[in-house]
Motif scaffolding. Structure first.
Motif, PDB file in Angstrom:
ATOM      1  N   ARG A 160       0.821  -1.158   0.020  1.00 28.89           N
ATOM      2  CA  ARG A 160      -0.047   0.007  -0.172  1.00 28.89           C
ATOM      3  C   ARG A 160       0.737   1.463  -0.032  1.00 28.89           C
ATOM      4  NH1 ARG A 160      -4.737  -2.211   4.137  1.00 28.89           N
ATOM      5  NH2 ARG A 160      -6.117  -3.249   2.508  1.00 28.89           N
ATOM      6  N   SER A 161       1.997   1.044   0.605  1.00 29.75           N
ATOM      7  CA  SER A 161       3.117   2.221   0.371  1.00 29.75           C
ATOM      8  C   SER A 161       4.067   2.313  -0.617  1.00 29.75           C
ATOM      9  CB  SER A 161       3.746   2.362   1.804  1.00 29.75           C
ATOM     10  OG  SER A 161       4.630   1.282   1.905  1.00 29.75           O
ATOM     11  N   PHE A 162       3.831   1.390  -1.879  1.00 31.83           N
ATOM     12  CA  PHE A 162       4.495   1.223  -3.023  1.00 31.83           C
ATOM     13  C   PHE A 162       5.842   0.850  -2.729  1.00 31.83           C
ATOM     14  CE2 PHE A 162       0.953   4.398  -3.747  1.00 31.83           C
ATOM     15  CZ  PHE A 162       0.132   3.801  -4.615  1.00 31.83           C
ATOM     16  N   ASN A 163       6.093   0.057  -1.700  1.00 30.37           N
ATOM     17  CA  ASN A 163       7.507  -0.516  -1.372  1.00 30.37           C
ATOM     18  C   ASN A 163       7.610  -2.005  -1.910  1.00 30.37           C
ATOM     19  OD1 ASN A 163       9.603  -1.817  -0.240  1.00 30.37           O
ATOM     20  ND2 ASN A 163       9.405  -0.953   1.832  1.00 30.37           N
ATOM     21  N   PRO A 164       8.348  -2.262  -2.582  1.00 30.38           N
ATOM     22  CA  PRO A 164       8.263  -3.514  -3.584  1.00 30.38           C
ATOM     23  C   PRO A 164       9.122  -4.832  -2.619  1.00 30.38           C
ATOM     24  CG  PRO A 164      10.010  -2.235  -4.392  1.00 30.38           C
ATOM     25  CD  PRO A 164       9.522  -1.501  -3.449  1.00 30.38           C
ATOM     26  N   ARG A 165       9.491  -4.232  -1.315  1.00 27.98           N
ATOM     27  CA  ARG A 165      10.312  -5.242  -0.525  1.00 27.98           C
ATOM     28  C   ARG A 165       9.521  -6.743  -0.328  1.00 27.98           C
ATOM     29  NH1 ARG A 165      10.042  -7.171   4.769  1.00 27.98           N
ATOM     30  NH2 ARG A 165       7.949  -6.186   4.772  1.00 27.98           N
ATOM     31  N   PRO A 166       8.103  -6.651  -0.171  1.00 22.19           N
ATOM     32  CA  PRO A 166       7.677  -8.182  -0.105  1.00 22.19           C
ATOM     33  C   PRO A 166       7.879  -9.160  -1.444  1.00 22.19           C
ATOM     34  CG  PRO A 166       6.140  -6.515   0.526  1.00 22.19           C
ATOM     35  CD  PRO A 166       7.203  -5.737   0.075  1.00 22.19           C
ATOM     36  N   TYR A 167       8.115  -8.458  -2.469  1.00 22.02           N
ATOM     37  CA  TYR A 167       8.488  -9.226  -3.745  1.00 22.02           C
ATOM     38  C   TYR A 167       9.728  -9.568  -3.944  1.00 22.02           C
ATOM     39  CZ  TYR A 167       3.790  -7.304  -5.349  1.00 22.02           C
ATOM     40  OH  TYR A 167       2.418  -7.106  -5.454  1.00 22.02           O
ATOM     41  N   ILE A 168      10.457  -8.931  -3.198  1.00 23.53           N
ATOM     42  CA  ILE A 168      12.121  -9.023  -3.038  1.00 23.53           C
ATOM     43  C   ILE A 168      12.444 -10.194  -2.125  1.00 23.53           C
ATOM     44  CG2 ILE A 168      14.408  -8.058  -2.871  1.00 23.53           C
ATOM     45  CD1 ILE A 168      13.132  -5.450  -3.877  1.00 23.53           C
ATOM     46  N   VAL A 169      12.010 -10.090  -0.877  1.00 23.41           N
ATOM     47  CA  VAL A 169      12.378 -11.072   0.225  1.00 23.41           C
ATOM     48  C   VAL A 169      11.342 -12.189   0.579  1.00 23.41           C
ATOM     49  CG1 VAL A 169      13.318  -9.136   1.175  1.00 23.41           C
ATOM     50  CG2 VAL A 169      11.057  -9.680   1.926  1.00 23.41           C
ATOM     51  N   ALA A 170      10.247 -12.511  -0.045  1.00 28.80           N
ATOM     52  CA  ALA A 170       9.566 -13.479  -0.106  1.00 28.80           C
ATOM     53  C   ALA A 170      10.257 -14.825  -0.041  1.00 28.80           C
ATOM     54  CB  ALA A 170       8.399 -13.314  -1.153  1.00 28.80           C
ATOM     55  N   GLU A 171      10.253 -15.630   0.798  1.00 31.45           N
ATOM     56  CA  GLU A 171      10.825 -16.988   0.643  1.00 31.45           C
ATOM     57  C   GLU A 171      10.023 -17.771  -0.376  1.00 31.45           C
ATOM     58  OE1 GLU A 171      13.568 -18.190   2.226  1.00 31.45           O
ATOM     59  OE2 GLU A 171      13.872 -15.910   2.932  1.00 31.45           O
ATOM     60  N   PRO A 172      10.738 -18.959  -1.061  1.00 29.35           N
ATOM     61  CA  PRO A 172      10.078 -19.855  -1.623  1.00 29.35           C
ATOM     62  C   PRO A 172       8.730 -20.509  -0.819  1.00 29.35           C
ATOM     63  CG  PRO A 172      12.483 -20.126  -2.253  1.00 29.35           C
ATOM     64  CD  PRO A 172      12.240 -19.246  -0.959  1.00 29.35           C
ATOM     65  N   MET A 173       8.002 -21.085  -1.489  1.00 24.42           N
ATOM     66  CA  MET A 173       6.986 -21.937  -1.022  1.00 24.42           C
ATOM     67  C   MET A 173       7.220 -23.401  -0.919  1.00 24.42           C
ATOM     68  SD  MET A 173       3.890 -19.842  -0.251  1.00 24.42           S
ATOM     69  CE  MET A 173       2.691 -20.940  -0.290  1.00 24.42           C
ATOM     70  N   TYR A 174       8.293 -23.560  -1.739  1.00 24.36           N
ATOM     71  CA  TYR A 174       8.856 -25.125  -2.028  1.00 24.36           C
ATOM     72  C   TYR A 174      10.316 -25.374  -1.861  1.00 24.36           C
ATOM     73  CZ  TYR A 174       3.825 -25.965  -2.875  1.00 24.36           C
ATOM     74  OH  TYR A 174       2.355 -25.975  -2.538  1.00 24.36           O
ATOM     75  N   ASP A 175      10.827 -26.345  -2.013  1.00 20.20           N
ATOM     76  CA  ASP A 175      12.113 -26.416  -2.247  1.00 20.20           C
ATOM     77  C   ASP A 175      12.490 -26.374  -3.720  1.00 20.20           C
ATOM     78  OD1 ASP A 175      15.112 -27.761  -1.233  1.00 20.20           O
ATOM     79  OD2 ASP A 175      14.380 -28.420  -3.295  1.00 20.20           O
ATOM     80  N   MET A 176      13.252 -24.944  -3.889  1.00 23.93           N
ATOM     81  CA  MET A 176      13.249 -24.624  -5.448  1.00 23.93           C
ATOM     82  C   MET A 176      14.125 -25.456  -6.321  1.00 23.93           C
ATOM     83  SD  MET A 176      10.938 -22.259  -5.739  1.00 23.93           S
ATOM     84  CE  MET A 176      11.300 -21.508  -7.265  1.00 23.93           C
ATOM     85  N   ASP A 177      15.116 -26.260  -5.683  1.00 21.31           N
ATOM     86  CA  ASP A 177      15.898 -27.256  -6.531  1.00 21.31           C
ATOM     87  C   ASP A 177      15.024 -28.545  -6.881  1.00 21.31           C
ATOM     88  OD1 ASP A 177      18.078 -25.735  -6.139  1.00 21.31           O
ATOM     89  OD2 ASP A 177      18.927 -26.724  -4.085  1.00 21.31           O
ATOM     90  N   THR A 178      14.206 -28.874  -6.038  1.00 20.28           N
ATOM     91  CA  THR A 178      13.218 -30.035  -6.366  1.00 20.28           C
ATOM     92  C   THR A 178      12.216 -29.411  -7.317  1.00 20.28           C
ATOM     93  OG1 THR A 178      13.689 -30.848  -3.981  1.00 20.28           O
ATOM     94  CG2 THR A 178      11.595 -31.648  -5.325  1.00 20.28           C
ATOM     95  N   LEU A 179      11.738 -28.309  -7.357  1.00 21.56           N
ATOM     96  CA  LEU A 179      10.658 -27.977  -7.905  1.00 21.56           C
ATOM     97  C   LEU A 179      11.594 -27.713  -9.468  1.00 21.56           C
ATOM     98  CD1 LEU A 179       7.939 -27.080  -8.675  1.00 21.56           C
ATOM     99  CD2 LEU A 179       8.515 -24.703  -7.851  1.00 21.56           C
ATOM    100  N   LYS A 180      12.653 -27.099  -9.422  1.00 23.96           N
ATOM    101  CA  LYS A 180      13.551 -26.967 -10.772  1.00 23.96           C
ATOM    102  C   LYS A 180      13.460 -28.288 -11.519  1.00 23.96           C
ATOM    103  CE  LYS A 180      17.733 -25.275 -12.569  1.00 23.96           C
ATOM    104  NZ  LYS A 180      19.131 -24.620 -12.315  1.00 23.96           N
ATOM    105  N   VAL A 181      14.045 -29.293 -10.583  1.00 22.12           N
ATOM    106  CA  VAL A 181      14.368 -30.498 -11.419  1.00 22.12           C
ATOM    107  C   VAL A 181      13.125 -31.099 -11.982  1.00 22.12           C
ATOM    108  CG1 VAL A 181      14.759 -33.143 -10.898  1.00 22.12           C
ATOM    109  CG2 VAL A 181      16.077 -31.232 -10.143  1.00 22.12           C
ATOM    110  N   ILE A 182      11.835 -31.151 -11.292  1.00 25.39           N
ATOM    111  CA  ILE A 182      10.569 -31.508 -11.805  1.00 25.39           C
ATOM    112  C   ILE A 182      10.327 -30.689 -13.080  1.00 25.39           C
ATOM    113  CG2 ILE A 182       8.025 -31.825 -11.365  1.00 25.39           C
ATOM    114  CD1 ILE A 182       8.919 -32.276  -8.486  1.00 25.39           C
ATOM    115  N   LEU A 183      10.313 -29.539 -12.895  1.00 29.84           N
ATOM    116  CA  LEU A 183       9.838 -28.564 -14.213  1.00 29.84           C
ATOM    117  C   LEU A 183      10.574 -28.823 -15.253  1.00 29.84           C
ATOM    118  CD1 LEU A 183       9.045 -25.286 -12.405  1.00 29.84           C
ATOM    119  CD2 LEU A 183       7.373 -27.295 -13.126  1.00 29.84           C
ATOM    120  N   GLU A 184      12.058 -29.142 -15.171  1.00 33.88           N
ATOM    121  CA  GLU A 184      12.911 -29.374 -16.222  1.00 33.88           C
ATOM    122  C   GLU A 184      12.682 -30.658 -16.935  1.00 33.88           C
ATOM    123  OE1 GLU A 184      14.968 -27.457 -17.781  1.00 33.88           O
ATOM    124  OE2 GLU A 184      15.377 -25.819 -16.263  1.00 33.88           O
ATOM    125  N   MET A 185      12.134 -31.560 -16.024  1.00 32.75           N
ATOM    126  CA  MET A 185      11.843 -32.836 -16.698  1.00 32.75           C
ATOM    127  C   MET A 185      10.478 -32.905 -17.299  1.00 32.75           C
ATOM    128  SD  MET A 185      13.011 -35.337 -13.341  1.00 32.75           S
ATOM    129  CE  MET A 185      12.475 -37.006 -14.044  1.00 32.75           C
TER     130      MET A 185
END
Length: 152
Positions: free
Chosen positions: A27-52
């Motif tokens: 609401r104050s036009f600060n993009p911080r949440p988009y920058i610091v948000a943690e992944p919802m999943y293990d991104m290495d695992t997700l990446k492997v599945i998506l590449e497959m």
């Protein structure tokens, strides 16, 4: 046949809503949440599945809304933050659409044709999807993507 997986970001792969004071920042036009948000999943695992899945012919698209309250400059900052987040976690996408809040997501990928699966946490968005099927991102998307991979 063309097959596409369409991923939302916020609340689907990026834990935006888990960032402290996320709404106040937006609401104050600060993009911080988009920058610091943690992944919802293990991104290495997700990446492997998506590449497959990509090896099996699936196209990966990111279609994500910008902030509900915005300005042209804030939209630019949010687009930059989302692209940087995806790069940081090496999310393997073929195409990206960072669009105004409320945009009908199916309109962003309709031109691709074929069978499309939307992965999104928003029930109304999933109900409005008419290009194939949906995966509820409030459930474990890793399991659903593995099922998809194993049915090939």
């Amino acid at each position: 046949m063309n097959r596409t997986l369409v991923f939302d970001m916020d609340g689907t792969i990026a834990n935006l809503y888990g960032v402290e004071n996320w709404l106040e920042d937006l609401r104050s036009f600060n993009p911080r949440p988009y920058i610091v948000a943690e992944p919802m999943y293990d991104m290495d695992t997700l990446k492997v599945i998506l590449e497959m899945l990509k090896c099996q012919g699936w196209r990966i698209v990111v279609t994500s809304w910008l902030s509900k309250e915005s300005t042209r400059e804030y939209d630019r900052m949010v687009r930059e933050a989302k692209r940087e987040w995806l790069a940081k976690y090496e999310f393997p996408f073929d195409e990206i659409h960072l669009v105004a809040y409320g945009t009908t997501k199916a309109n962003c990928t309709r031109k691709l044709g074929g069978y499309q699966i939307l992965v999104d946490d928003n029930e109304m968005v999933r109900k409005g999807w008419n290009l194939g099927n949906t995966i509820n991102a409030n459930e474990n998307i890793i399991e659903k993507l593995l099922d998809l991979l194993l049915t090939e």
